[in-house]
Structures are given as structure tokens and as C-alpha cells.
Design a protein around this motif. Structure first.
Motif, PDB file in Angstrom:
ATOM      1  N   ALA A   7       0.838  -1.208   0.000  1.00 44.14           N
ATOM      2  CA  ALA A   7       0.000   0.000   0.000  1.00 44.14           C
ATOM      3  C   ALA A   7       0.871   1.256   0.000  1.00 44.14           C
ATOM      4  O   ALA A   7       0.580   2.227  -0.716  1.00 44.14           O
ATOM      5  N   VAL A   8       1.936   1.241   0.776  1.00 45.29           N
ATOM      6  CA  VAL A   8       2.865   2.384   0.806  1.00 45.29           C
ATOM      7  C   VAL A   8       3.538   2.527  -0.563  1.00 45.29           C
ATOM      8  O   VAL A   8       3.693   3.642  -1.076  1.00 45.29           O
ATOM      9  N   ASP A   9       3.910   1.398  -1.163  1.00 41.54           N
ATOM     10  CA  ASP A   9       4.526   1.440  -2.494  1.00 41.54           C
ATOM     11  C   ASP A   9       3.581   2.070  -3.517  1.00 41.54           C
ATOM     12  O   ASP A   9       4.001   2.875  -4.358  1.00 41.54           O
ATOM     13  N   VAL A  10       2.305   1.703  -3.450  1.00 45.98           N
ATOM     14  CA  VAL A  10       1.317   2.272  -4.371  1.00 45.98           C
ATOM     15  C   VAL A  10       1.198   3.778  -4.144  1.00 45.98           C
ATOM     16  O   VAL A  10       1.172   4.562  -5.103  1.00 45.98           O
ATOM     17  N   LEU A  11       1.134   4.193  -2.887  1.00 38.89           N
ATOM     18  CA  LEU A  11       1.065   5.620  -2.570  1.00 38.89           C
ATOM     19  C   LEU A  11       2.279   6.356  -3.133  1.00 38.89           C
ATOM     20  O   LEU A  11       2.150   7.419  -3.745  1.00 38.89           O
ATOM     21  N   CYS A  94      21.565   1.674   6.988  1.00 32.46           N
ATOM     22  CA  CYS A  94      21.551   3.094   6.599  1.00 32.46           C
ATOM     23  C   CYS A  94      20.149   3.685   6.621  1.00 32.46           C
ATOM     24  O   CYS A  94      19.973   4.848   7.023  1.00 32.46           O
ATOM     25  N   LEU A  95      19.161   2.912   6.201  1.00 30.26           N
ATOM     26  CA  LEU A  95      17.781   3.391   6.271  1.00 30.26           C
ATOM     27  C   LEU A  95      17.390   3.682   7.720  1.00 30.26           C
ATOM     28  O   LEU A  95      16.801   4.720   8.017  1.00 30.26           O
ATOM     29  N   ALA A  96      17.741   2.759   8.610  1.00 26.78           N
ATOM     30  CA  ALA A  96      17.351   2.900  10.017  1.00 26.78           C
ATOM     31  C   ALA A  96      18.139   3.994  10.734  1.00 26.78           C
ATOM     32  O   ALA A  96      17.571   4.755  11.531  1.00 26.78           O
ATOM     33  N   PHE A 143       8.247  14.964   3.700  1.00 27.23           N
ATOM     34  CA  PHE A 143       9.176  14.204   4.546  1.00 27.23           C
ATOM     35  C   PHE A 143       8.487  13.029   5.223  1.00 27.23           C
ATOM     36  O   PHE A 143       9.092  11.974   5.415  1.00 27.23           O
ATOM     37  N   ALA A 144       7.213  13.191   5.580  1.00 24.82           N
ATOM     38  CA  ALA A 144       6.469  12.069   6.167  1.00 24.82           C
ATOM     39  C   ALA A 144       6.281  10.948   5.142  1.00 24.82           C
ATOM     40  O   ALA A 144       6.407   9.767   5.483  1.00 24.82           O
ATOM     41  N   LEU A 145       5.999  11.308   3.886  1.00 22.75           N
ATOM     42  CA  LEU A 145       5.883  10.290   2.835  1.00 22.75           C
ATOM     43  C   LEU A 145       7.209   9.562   2.627  1.00 22.75           C
ATOM     44  O   LEU A 145       7.235   8.340   2.446  1.00 22.75           O
ATOM     45  N   LEU A 151      10.182   3.267   5.981  1.00 24.18           N
ATOM     46  CA  LEU A 151       9.715   2.140   6.802  1.00 24.18           C
ATOM     47  C   LEU A 151       9.380   0.931   5.934  1.00 24.18           C
ATOM     48  O   LEU A 151       9.690  -0.208   6.294  1.00 24.18           O
ATOM     49  N   ALA A 152       8.751   1.180   4.781  1.00 24.81           N
ATOM     50  CA  ALA A 152       8.423   0.089   3.860  1.00 24.81           C
ATOM     51  C   ALA A 152       9.694  -0.584   3.349  1.00 24.81           C
ATOM     52  O   ALA A 152       9.765  -1.821   3.254  1.00 24.81           O
TER      53      ALA A 152
END
Length: 176
Positions: A7-11, A94-96, A143-145, A151-152
Motif C-alpha cells: 500500500a505504501v509502495d502504491v502511494l 543506513c535506512l534505520a 518528509f512524512a511520505l 519504513l516500507a
């Protein structure tokens, strides 16, 4: 959890698609402004500011899609020499450690700027300029997106390491 990731990927893809159209819109606004200025001696600060707003939308809302597509810039001193599993680990770390704290901090710090701008109905100081709160809203939302896509990506990397999904880093080393 992988449903939420999808769902996040689609967004992110939708926002990336919108950001792509902002390039065309910005070009049309720029061309229209230039044509009016040089043919009819007409101009407007609102047109110039609209270009800035479109570029802000492009960058801030397209960043999550860029992360999704693994199109972000890397410093390829070590990454390209690592095996796929090590690349997944490096991405995860690195993401974390870097992306998440930075994006969450920037979203949190930019929210009061938007709120104050909206509260006072801030308008550009330029004659004929636009309202400022819409562009300031793009900061925390963008930035929230990006944090949400981060996170995804963390969840995907963890699933890769756990063997739940195939390892895929899809990284293309830049030509030099």
C-alpha cells in the motif's frame, strides 16, 4: 505486514506520477510566463512562485518514489563491491540510522512552520504573490511520505534477510 508495504509502495508510485506531471506543468508555466513577458510586456510574480511550488512538489513528493525505485544517489565506494545479502544489510542499517531519523526530524520541525503560516494566512512579500502555507505544507507531508517509504523499505529488507521474499537490490552502478 507486506500488504501495508504494498500500500505504501502504491502511494509512493502515485505521488511519483503526480510529481512527474509537475515537471510538465512547471515547463508550461515557465513558457507561458516568458511568452507573456516578452510578447505583451505582462508578467506576474504568481507565475514565478507557481514554478517554485511545482518544483517543491516535484522534489518533496517524488522523493518517496525515488527511494522505492532505488534511484537515489549512493556513494559507491563499497556498496557495488558487496554481495547482495551484504547490500541488503547495508541498506537496512543506513535506512534505520540515517534516513529515518532525518526524515522524521524534518517532518516534525517543519510542521510548526506550516501551522504558523496557515494560522496567519501568510502571503508572499512579492506583489501579486501566492499564499505561502500550501508550499509550507509540502515540507512535513513530503518528509512524512519519505519516512513512510523508508519504513516500507526497512520492512522489505528485513523480509529479504528472513527469506520471506527474494533478495533484490536492483542497483545499477553509475557509468564513470
Amino acid at each position: 505486514m507486506l500488504k501495508a508495504v504494498k500500500a505504501v509502495d502504491v502511494l509512493s508510485r502515485v505521488m511519483g506520477w503526480l510529481a512527474t506531471w509537475c515537471v510538465l506543468a512547471a515547463c508550461l508555466v515557465c513558457a507561458g510566463n516568458a511568452i507573456l513577458r516578452y510578447t505583451m510586456s505582462m508578467g506576474s510574480n504568481a507565475w514565478l512562485e507557481m514554478q517554485w511550488y511545482l518544483f517543491a512538489f516535484l522534489v518533496l513528493f517524488g522523493a518517496a518514489n525515488t527511494l522505492l525505485e532505488n534511484g537515489h544517489v549512493r556513494v559507491d565506494l563499497i556498496y557495488g563491491r558487496l554481495g547482495q545479502r551484504a547490500q541488503v544489510w547495508l541498506d537496512l542499517i543506513c535506512l534505520a540510522l540515517f534516513l529515518m531519523p532525518a526524515t522524521l526530524l524534518l517532518a516534525w520541525m517543519s510542521w510548526p512552520l506550516f501551522i504558523e503560516s496557515w494560522r496567519v494566512g501568510e502571503v508572499s512579500g512579492n506583489a501579486g504573490g501566492l499564499l505561502r502555507w500550501p508550499v509550507k505544507l509540502m515540507l512535513p507531508v513530503g518528509f512524512a511520505l519519505l519516512a513512510l517509504q523508508g519504513l516500507a523499505e526497512i520492512a522489505k529488507r528485513a523480509a529479504m534477510l528472513a527469506g520471506a521474499i527474494p533478495v533484490s537490490v536492483q542497483y545499477e552502478r553509475p557509468l564513470q
